[in-house]
Design a protein around this motif. Structure first.
Motif, mmCIF file in Angstrom:
data_model
loop_
_atom_site.group_PDB
_atom_site.id
_atom_site.type_symbol
_atom_site.label_atom_id
_atom_site.label_comp_id
_atom_site.label_asym_id
_atom_site.label_seq_id
_atom_site.Cartn_x
_atom_site.Cartn_y
_atom_site.Cartn_z
ATOM 1 N N PHE A 175 -24.860 81.654 121.299
ATOM 2 C CA PHE A 175 -24.803 83.043 122.081
ATOM 3 C C PHE A 175 -26.008 83.563 122.082
ATOM 4 C CE2 PHE A 175 -24.307 87.456 122.204
ATOM 5 C CZ PHE A 175 -23.757 87.717 123.438
ATOM 6 N N SER A 176 -26.505 83.692 120.688
ATOM 7 C CA SER A 176 -27.812 84.651 120.433
ATOM 8 C C SER A 176 -29.141 83.978 121.193
ATOM 9 C CB SER A 176 -27.901 84.289 119.048
ATOM 10 O OG SER A 176 -27.063 84.924 118.227
ATOM 11 N N SER B 149 -28.664 84.750 124.941
ATOM 12 C CA SER B 149 -28.993 86.201 125.312
ATOM 13 C C SER B 149 -30.400 86.465 125.024
ATOM 14 C CB SER B 149 -27.806 87.106 124.616
ATOM 15 O OG SER B 149 -27.605 86.902 123.218
ATOM 16 N N LEU B 150 -30.757 85.999 123.969
ATOM 17 C CA LEU B 150 -32.310 86.077 123.767
ATOM 18 C C LEU B 150 -33.452 85.718 125.029
ATOM 19 C CD1 LEU B 150 -34.368 87.325 121.759
ATOM 20 C CD2 LEU B 150 -34.460 85.218 120.778
ATOM 21 N N THR C 211 -26.424 90.058 127.540
ATOM 22 C CA THR C 211 -25.530 89.716 126.811
ATOM 23 C C THR C 211 -24.133 89.460 127.315
ATOM 24 O OG1 THR C 211 -24.726 91.733 126.181
ATOM 25 C CG2 THR C 211 -26.183 90.594 124.669
ATOM 26 N N SER D 178 -21.940 91.577 127.926
ATOM 27 C CA SER D 178 -20.582 92.315 127.207
ATOM 28 C C SER D 178 -20.868 93.789 127.482
ATOM 29 C CB SER D 178 -20.686 91.751 125.889
ATOM 30 O OG SER D 178 -21.853 91.644 125.117
ATOM 31 N N LEU E 259 -16.879 94.704 123.522
ATOM 32 C CA LEU E 259 -17.095 95.074 121.750
ATOM 33 C C LEU E 259 -16.684 96.129 121.496
ATOM 34 C CD1 LEU E 259 -18.548 92.378 121.747
ATOM 35 C CD2 LEU E 259 -20.673 93.710 120.941
ATOM 36 N N GLU F 229 -25.160 103.220 118.317
ATOM 37 C CA GLU F 229 -26.327 102.538 117.866
ATOM 38 C C GLU F 229 -26.083 100.983 117.624
ATOM 39 O OE1 GLU F 229 -29.488 103.582 117.567
ATOM 40 O OE2 GLU F 229 -28.936 105.431 118.441
ATOM 41 N N MET F 230 -24.934 100.613 116.825
ATOM 42 C CA MET F 230 -24.539 99.211 116.620
ATOM 43 C C MET F 230 -24.616 98.434 117.933
ATOM 44 S SD MET F 230 -21.814 97.105 116.669
ATOM 45 C CE MET F 230 -20.278 98.178 116.664
ATOM 46 N N LEU G 42 -25.811 99.134 120.698
ATOM 47 C CA LEU G 42 -27.284 98.985 121.340
ATOM 48 C C LEU G 42 -27.772 97.796 120.806
ATOM 49 C CD1 LEU G 42 -28.875 102.412 121.884
ATOM 50 C CD2 LEU G 42 -28.161 100.932 123.521
ATOM 51 N N THR G 43 -27.878 97.902 119.504
ATOM 52 C CA THR G 43 -28.423 96.852 118.848
ATOM 53 C C THR G 43 -27.759 95.303 119.069
ATOM 54 O OG1 THR G 43 -29.218 98.028 116.840
ATOM 55 C CG2 THR G 43 -28.556 95.644 116.478
ATOM 56 N N ARG G 44 -26.702 95.374 119.231
ATOM 57 C CA ARG G 44 -26.254 94.010 119.733
ATOM 58 C C ARG G 44 -26.264 93.766 121.100
ATOM 59 N NH1 ARG G 44 -22.480 92.364 115.266
ATOM 60 N NH2 ARG G 44 -21.734 90.845 116.288
ATOM 61 N N PRO H 208 -33.543 97.271 116.704
ATOM 62 C CA PRO H 208 -33.626 96.127 116.405
ATOM 63 C C PRO H 208 -32.867 95.112 117.438
ATOM 64 C CG PRO H 208 -32.391 96.994 114.915
ATOM 65 C CD PRO H 208 -33.026 97.864 115.652
ATOM 66 N N PHE I 245 -30.400 92.241 117.961
ATOM 67 C CA PHE I 245 -29.253 91.515 117.259
ATOM 68 C C PHE I 245 -29.368 90.027 117.628
ATOM 69 C CE2 PHE I 245 -25.223 89.317 117.475
ATOM 70 C CZ PHE I 245 -24.691 89.514 116.064
ATOM 71 N N SER I 246 -29.568 89.715 118.715
ATOM 72 C CA SER I 246 -29.682 88.432 119.246
ATOM 73 C C SER I 246 -30.904 87.808 118.296
ATOM 74 C CB SER I 246 -30.008 88.171 120.567
ATOM 75 O OG SER I 246 -28.748 88.708 121.410
ATOM 76 N N THR J 12 -19.199 80.242 119.869
ATOM 77 C CA THR J 12 -20.469 80.679 120.833
ATOM 78 C C THR J 12 -21.152 81.696 120.440
ATOM 79 O OG1 THR J 12 -19.867 78.923 122.685
ATOM 80 C CG2 THR J 12 -20.948 81.324 123.005
#
Lengths: 327, 327
Positions: free
Chosen positions: A52-53, A56-57, A62, A64, A96, A112-113, A115-117, B50, B52-53, B116
DNA sequence: ATGAAAGCGCTAACAT
DNA sequence: ATGTTAGCGCTTTCAT
């Protein structure tokens, strides 16, 4: 851990091909059936799971959404979140969750969390994002899809609950039952919106109003109910901030030898599903968590597609009285 | 979207330096205070968040755990999940939730989805991962941190609930109250573990046992309660699969003119928090969701550190009777 | 006290 | 019908 590359080598093609096959682009990209076959087989054999990382990168999204809310302990929220998870999945997204224990600071951190994700949008069941905050500015600058579930905050998309109609019906109903005076039982700041409606409704219907503050925990509600029961000017009705607390409140009344609704009529709020099965079945001011969630998700989807905020969008979800036997 | 690189350019250093500063490695890496200062300022100014991905792709871990469970609609689960979210955060992880509606296939899909997404470990409140499944093999091959919350599945780490002690106490209690016969009310397959305990306890105490199957929805429980009420050989007690359903069951009894506990003694299961406030307060077979969650998370953490499964690890959480007034 | 460079696993535009 | 190439944003090893 198996990667696309492992499969590619194993089969003797490139990662691109593998990627296409596993994303079912074989038609579009004209991959030969036999290659498809071999790639799939290898994926299976090598126990491949996409990352997934990495996905999505590479894709920059993402699929989600995030939901920040106080917690799941209150059934209305649990039911709402349960519904939200299903609806999110319907829209091919994942939800999430961030539970904050109703603390403002935690709510901003949760934002923030998320957003970061890299979530594609956020539903905030919170009033933490005011125009003074960094987060508010970020949302505007980035046109980041956000829906506020709560009170108006600048021009952010907003879904509000209109407690007025339900409250009016509730007080009117009590009046018709012959009640003269009604107490509002609830905690603050959660009562910021509800209590004014209560006051207004009482005024309109010429009902004597009083205020019975308590804390969230059940024990505190119980204590307030005892105080209520023994007050020399005890109201003959009570409207309680939440169904859960209403159940506790009634129990307190029983323990003090009072009967519901004969001695005190009790009306809850939110219409949680167990309410109709308790004794006596709870009369309550209902609101639809489905409406809230559905609209919020639709807006989120729309905003992600248009890549801009629906500035000033507003939905006001009405409430209505559901009469059962507690009042 | 602002990246490390943007900050680096803005300040005139490299991304490496920025990364170190923002991860508070300035001591270790001996970055000059002034650089630190400027980097932080730039991060702030440029609204940096930052990714996350990218982080988890580079680091190869996500600092999150997954929990697959049926849904949040039942308060016992809602309370458990609420607790799990807090405890996960205590351990510097995030909790990814997957609600499956209790469908086996959905549970396996949820497992895949979490893999995943790269979670570092999974708690399965489910019996879907049997030794026959791909997932079971994957867990072993990759030594992927997993804890089963349910029934034994090969040698996977397992947390079980031991319904026996609570059930024994419940039946003994009923016996002492003078009951001769007790019905078990519940749905299947959720009763697979509970019902045998019920039968055994009844046998041990010489109590006549009967079985009253119903579905999960409240209406179905209500229907069963009516059937129960009018049965010519009506048991004088009922033990119900879940507190929620017990509340509904009692309501059904009331509607048919029966009194609890005088005509029928009622015992629920799980001890949800509202149980003690309903009327009559619910006697129930309690179990500790906290114990389950705490142990599961501790194992997950340990397994991620040791990078291997705790094969054969087992915890059996006991139940006990909490006597209130419904029995 | 800081930089260069490689790489994490995957996607996508552009070849061929 | 398939390969090449260049990233996505970040961490990390090794230089300097």
């Amino acid at each position: 851990m198996t990667t696309l590359n492992d499969i590619a080598k194993h089969v003797g093609v490139t990662t691109t091909t593998v990627s296409w096959v596993l994303n079912n682009r074989q038609k579009e990209k004209r991959i030969s059936p036999s290659t498809c076959q071999r790639v799939r087989q290898a994926a299976q054999d090598l126990d491949y799971r996409p990352s997934f990382s990495a996905q999505s990168l590479a894709k920059g999204k993402t699929s989600s959404f995030g939901l920040v809310c106080g917690g799941l302990a209150y059934p209305f929220f649990a039911e709402m979140i349960d519904f939200a998870m299903h609806e999110t999945r319907q829209r091919n997204h994942h939800l999430l969750l961030a539970a904050t224990g109703w603390k403002l600071e935690a709510e901003l951190e949760a934002f923030e969390m998320l957003l970061t994700r890299g979530v594609d949008g956020i539903m905030m069941y919170s009033n933490a994002v005011t125009p003074q905050t960094d987060q508010y500015r970020y949302i505007h600058r980035q046109q980041f899809p956000t829906v506020i579930l709560g009170q108006k905050s600048g021009d952010l998309p907003l879904i509000q609950t209109d407690f007025m109609p339900g409250m009016m019906q509730a007080v009117e109903h009590l009046k018709k039952r012959g009640c003269r005076s009604v107490g509002y039982v609830g905690h603050w700041p959660a009562s910021r919106e509800k209590f004014p409606c209560f006051e207004q409704a009482c005024q309109y219907h010429g009902m004597q109003a009083s205020k019975w503050p308590c804390q969230t925990p059940h024990e505190s509600v119980l204590a307030t109910s005892r105080e209520f029961a023994h007050h020399r000017n005890r109201p003959d009705a009570a409207i309680i901030i939440a169904d859960n607390s209403a159940i506790v409140f009634m129990q307190g009344l029983f323990q003090e030898g009072l009967r519901v609704p004969d001695d005190v009529a009790v009306i809850g709020s939110d219409d949680i599903s167990i309410g109709q099965y308790i004794n006596p079945p709870l009369t309550t001011i209902a609101r639809s968590s489905e409406m809230i969630v559905t609209q919020a998700l639709d807006w989120l989807v729309e905003m992600t597609q248009q890549k801009k905020l629906l500035l000033g969008a507003e939905l006001c979800v009405p409430t209505r009285l559901v009469v059962r036997q507690s009042a």
